[in-house]
Write a protein that holds these residues in place. Structure first.
Motif, short mmCIF file in Angstrom:
data_model
loop_
_atom_site.label_atom_id
_atom_site.label_comp_id
_atom_site.label_asym_id
_atom_site.label_seq_id
_atom_site.Cartn_x
_atom_site.Cartn_y
_atom_site.Cartn_z
N HIS A 224 33.10 51.40 37.73
CA HIS A 224 33.20 49.94 37.63
C HIS A 224 34.65 49.47 37.65
CE1 HIS A 224 29.04 48.73 37.11
NE2 HIS A 224 28.86 49.73 36.27
N LEU A 225 35.52 50.18 36.95
CA LEU A 225 36.91 49.72 36.87
C LEU A 225 37.67 49.88 38.18
CD1 LEU A 225 38.00 50.81 33.27
CD2 LEU A 225 37.15 48.61 34.07
N LEU A 226 37.19 50.74 39.06
CA LEU A 226 37.79 50.86 40.39
C LEU A 226 37.26 49.81 41.37
CD1 LEU A 226 37.87 54.73 41.04
CD2 LEU A 226 39.81 53.24 40.56
N SER A 227 36.16 49.17 41.03
CA SER A 227 35.53 48.24 41.95
C SER A 227 36.28 46.92 42.00
CB SER A 227 34.07 47.99 41.52
OG SER A 227 34.03 47.27 40.31
N ASN A 228 35.96 46.12 43.02
CA ASN A 228 36.61 44.82 43.19
C ASN A 228 36.32 43.87 42.04
OD1 ASN A 228 37.65 45.62 45.68
ND2 ASN A 228 35.92 44.82 46.82
N GLU A 229 35.22 44.11 41.35
CA GLU A 229 34.79 43.21 40.28
C GLU A 229 35.88 42.98 39.24
OE1 GLU A 229 31.48 43.29 36.64
OE2 GLU A 229 31.50 44.85 38.19
N PHE A 230 36.64 44.02 38.91
CA PHE A 230 37.63 43.91 37.85
C PHE A 230 39.03 43.61 38.36
CE2 PHE A 230 34.20 45.89 35.62
CZ PHE A 230 34.32 45.42 34.32
N GLY A 231 39.28 43.81 39.64
CA GLY A 231 40.57 43.45 40.21
C GLY A 231 41.73 44.28 39.70
N LEU A 232 41.45 45.48 39.21
CA LEU A 232 42.52 46.34 38.71
C LEU A 232 43.12 47.20 39.81
CD1 LEU A 232 40.81 47.63 35.41
CD2 LEU A 232 42.41 45.73 35.67
N PHE A 233 42.30 47.54 40.80
CA PHE A 233 42.73 48.42 41.88
C PHE A 233 42.38 47.78 43.22
CE2 PHE A 233 42.52 51.18 38.27
CZ PHE A 233 43.47 52.15 38.49
N ARG A 234 43.07 48.22 44.24
CA ARG A 234 42.77 47.80 45.59
C ARG A 234 42.55 49.03 46.46
NH1 ARG A 234 48.36 47.94 45.37
NH2 ARG A 234 49.41 48.71 47.24
N ARG A 235 41.69 48.87 47.43
CA ARG A 235 41.50 49.96 48.38
C ARG A 235 42.65 49.92 49.38
NH1 ARG A 235 36.19 51.41 52.10
NH2 ARG A 235 37.29 52.85 53.49
N LEU A 236 43.29 51.06 49.56
CA LEU A 236 44.46 51.12 50.43
C LEU A 236 44.05 51.07 51.89
CD1 LEU A 236 46.55 53.82 48.52
CD2 LEU A 236 46.78 51.34 48.42
N PRO A 237 44.78 50.33 52.71
CA PRO A 237 44.41 50.16 54.12
C PRO A 237 44.90 51.30 55.00
CG PRO A 237 46.36 48.85 53.65
CD PRO A 237 45.96 49.51 52.34
N GLY A 238 44.19 51.49 56.10
CA GLY A 238 44.67 52.39 57.14
C GLY A 238 44.58 53.85 56.83
N LEU A 239 43.78 54.25 55.82
CA LEU A 239 43.67 55.65 55.46
C LEU A 239 42.27 56.17 55.81
CD1 LEU A 239 45.36 55.61 51.93
CD2 LEU A 239 46.42 56.11 54.14
N GLN A 240 42.21 57.43 56.18
CA GLN A 240 40.91 58.01 56.54
C GLN A 240 40.02 58.14 55.32
OE1 GLN A 240 41.15 61.88 58.34
NE2 GLN A 240 38.96 62.02 58.70
N GLU A 241 40.59 58.53 54.20
CA GLU A 241 39.81 58.71 52.99
C GLU A 241 39.81 57.42 52.16
OE1 GLU A 241 41.55 61.98 50.97
OE2 GLU A 241 40.84 63.47 52.40
N VAL A 242 38.73 57.18 51.45
CA VAL A 242 38.66 56.03 50.54
C VAL A 242 39.61 56.30 49.38
CG1 VAL A 242 37.18 54.69 49.01
CG2 VAL A 242 36.26 55.59 51.16
#
Length: 539
Positions: A224-242
């Motif tokens: 949950h804390l990694l998800s967009n819901e909490f706004g603590l982290f962002r998914r990095l762009p342009g990478l093959q892996e999540v």
């Protein structure tokens, strides 16, 4: 649990979250039977759109918004050492230890974990490793394989563990508000000590936590804390892996920073209790966890943003002519933009950086400062609060045993690859069941037909975690670090068509299915209805 365990359980000192001491059950009907597990986004985080314009502006590159489909985290191949050594010459071997061969692709920078024959250590060697002081371990660390490093770390952390008979922490929460109530509980505990055993109880559910509920709780909190819901982290762009990294903001309020501290505590507790963690973060964060003063390199930027990496690599590898310098006009500043193209951070990397332009003499200084800003200074408060929470459980000096970030990542996260053959080889059977039983053959056949994503979901149903220890299934544990192999027991319920699980002891109860189709239906129901899993405890 047995009567003797109940008496011991009741006599031990307890700390229960004061606001939740007498909670009121709510939620599903028949809540005593069902545990509602919110797994909807376990492997399907929404791709995040993010913009970086700093170098685009300076190099004349048009800003772009990157949005990528989901790609499985890591490609792990079950192979032999001889096969691995036959890879292309542009792949550089990093480490062979504990049955894992870690390779880096020099062209993409991606890390590939591949399984080879596992190393087995005898009792004398294990005893020797456990008796090493920190000084001895650090002197010999280059000669220690990953299994030996894990044995030493477990022994070192074990010395800090407070026995459950002396004291423990108890958390009683509503599953429907799992993250917020867990966070509130951690804020109100007096003298919270996560070196004690932490037991989780969900309101209205009869499951007794002997390790499995805690594993599930940790998995859910991190997800949950990694998800967009909490706004603590962002998914990095342009990478093959999540991959995720701290969200960059103009300012972080104290309440927001407390969430990073809380997550650090959870990640530290996972490592302390040997819970393999699905924590797909940028390697820069892993390096900060190992050493907060680490000096980042150009390669660290590769796993952060491929577009910025390629631009900086071009500067690093190119001898700038006077014409290049005049055309590029890159000064010692950094700008970071949000999705809408608004500047959220601007900084001069040196005094009067806006009027200082790079040339062949100072470009290395620019590169080092630029990388450090993106990976450290732009998220300084976020990672400092995360590390403060993490260090309440894990002392920083204990991680000096690891020389490479890939080693630490394997210890913390385990393997994302579920090897059904390894699972089968490390399974125990009780009562009338054996490996040759027809229902057991149906069971393994059904699992062999699942993809990796579904296998991870089913693994969590059985053990509470989506990950496998780096030793493979032979390394499964119950609480307190006791080895507990996966076990299949025949169900005593007549006419039952439902597989049931005790995650605390890595065991399932299986009905006497008459066909492969019946087993496949039961397994698929577990995967499809993962929000309403049924757990129970005979003891």
């Amino acid at each position: 649990m047995g009567n003797s365990c109940k008496k011991c359980f009741e006599r031990r000192p307890q700390k229960i979250h004061p606001q939740l001491k007498t909670p009121n059950p709510k939620g599903h009907q028949n809540l005593n039977n069902f545990i509602s597990v919110d797994q909807a986004s376990l492997f399907h985080f929404q791709p995040e759109q993010y913009q970086f314009r700093h170098l685009g502006k300076q190099f004349g590159i048009q800003p772009i918004t990157i949005s990528r489909p989901l790609i499985l985290l890591t490609n792990v191949i079950n192979s032999n050492v001889s096969q691995l050594d036959s890879d292309e010459s542009d792949r550089q071997e990093v480490r062979v230890s504990m049955g894992w061969k870690v390779k880096k692709d020099s062209s993409s920078g991606n890390t590939v974990w591949q399984v080879s024959d596992r190393i087995s250590l005898d009792k004398n060697r294990r005893r020797e490793i456990r008796n090493m002081t920190m000084e001895q371990a650090l002197i010999q660390r280059s000669n220690l394989c990953l299994e030996e490093k894990k044995i030493w770390l477990q022994k070192y952390l074990g010395k800090q563990r407070i026995p459950y008979v002396d004291d423990r922490e108890i958390l009683v929460i509503n599953r429907e508000n799992l993250v917020q109530e867990s966070f509130d509980a951690f804020q109100t505990f007096i003298d919270l000590n996560l070196h004690k055993e932490l037991q989780i109880f969900f309101v209205g559910e009869k499951a007794q936590d002997a390790g499995g509920v805690e594993r599930e709780w940790i998995t859910q909190i991190v997800q949950h804390l990694l998800s967009n819901e909490f706004g603590l982290f962002r998914r990095l762009p342009g990478l093959q892996e999540v991959t995720y990294y701290f969200e960059i903001k103009k300012e972080e309020g104290n309440k927001q920073l407390q969430w990073y501290y809380f997550l650090g505590q959870i990640v530290g507790k996972a490592l302390f209790d040997q819970v393999p963690l699905n924590f797909p973060v940028c390697k820069a964060l892993m390096k900060l966890m190992m050493n907060k003063n680490v000096k980042f390199t150009l390669e660290d930027l590769r796993s952060y943003d491929s577009q910025i990496y390629n631009s900086i690599k071009m500067i690093s590898s190119t001898s700038l002519t006077p014409e290049d310098i005049k055309a590029l006009m890159i000064n010692f500043t950094v700008e970071i933009y949000d999705k809408n193209g608004t500047i959220i951070q601007y900084a001069e990397l040196i005094p009067d950086g806006a009027n200082t332009y790079i040339n062949n003499e100072n470009k290395q200084q620019f590169i080092e400062l630029f990388i450090d800003y993106h990976l450290r200074k732009s998220v300084q408060k976020q990672f400092e609060n995360f590390l403060q929470g993490f260090s309440t459980v894990i002392r920083p000096e204990s991680l000096k045993i690891f020389e490479e970030v890939d080693e630490f990542e394997l210890i913390l996260c385990g393997s994302p690859y579920v090897n059904v053959e390894d699972w089968q080889d490390n399974t125990l059977y009780r009562e009338t069941l054996s490996k040759s039983s027809q229902v057991i053959q149906f069971f393994w056949k059904a699992l062999e037909e699942l993809n990796q994503e579904d296998l991870r979901i089913f693994l969590q149903f059985c053990t509470g975690s989506t990950r496998v220890p780096i030793e493979g299934f032979k390394g499964l544990i119950s609480n307190r670090g006791k080895l507990q192999k996966f076990t299949i027991i025949p169900s005593q319920e007549e006419n039952s068509q439902m597989i049931k699980a005790q995650t605390c002891f890595n065991r399932i109860y299986i009905p006497q299915f008459k066909s492969l189709e019946e087993v496949q239906t039961a397994v698929n129901q577990i995967i499809i209805n993962r929000e309403n899993w049924l757990y129970f405890d005979y003891e």
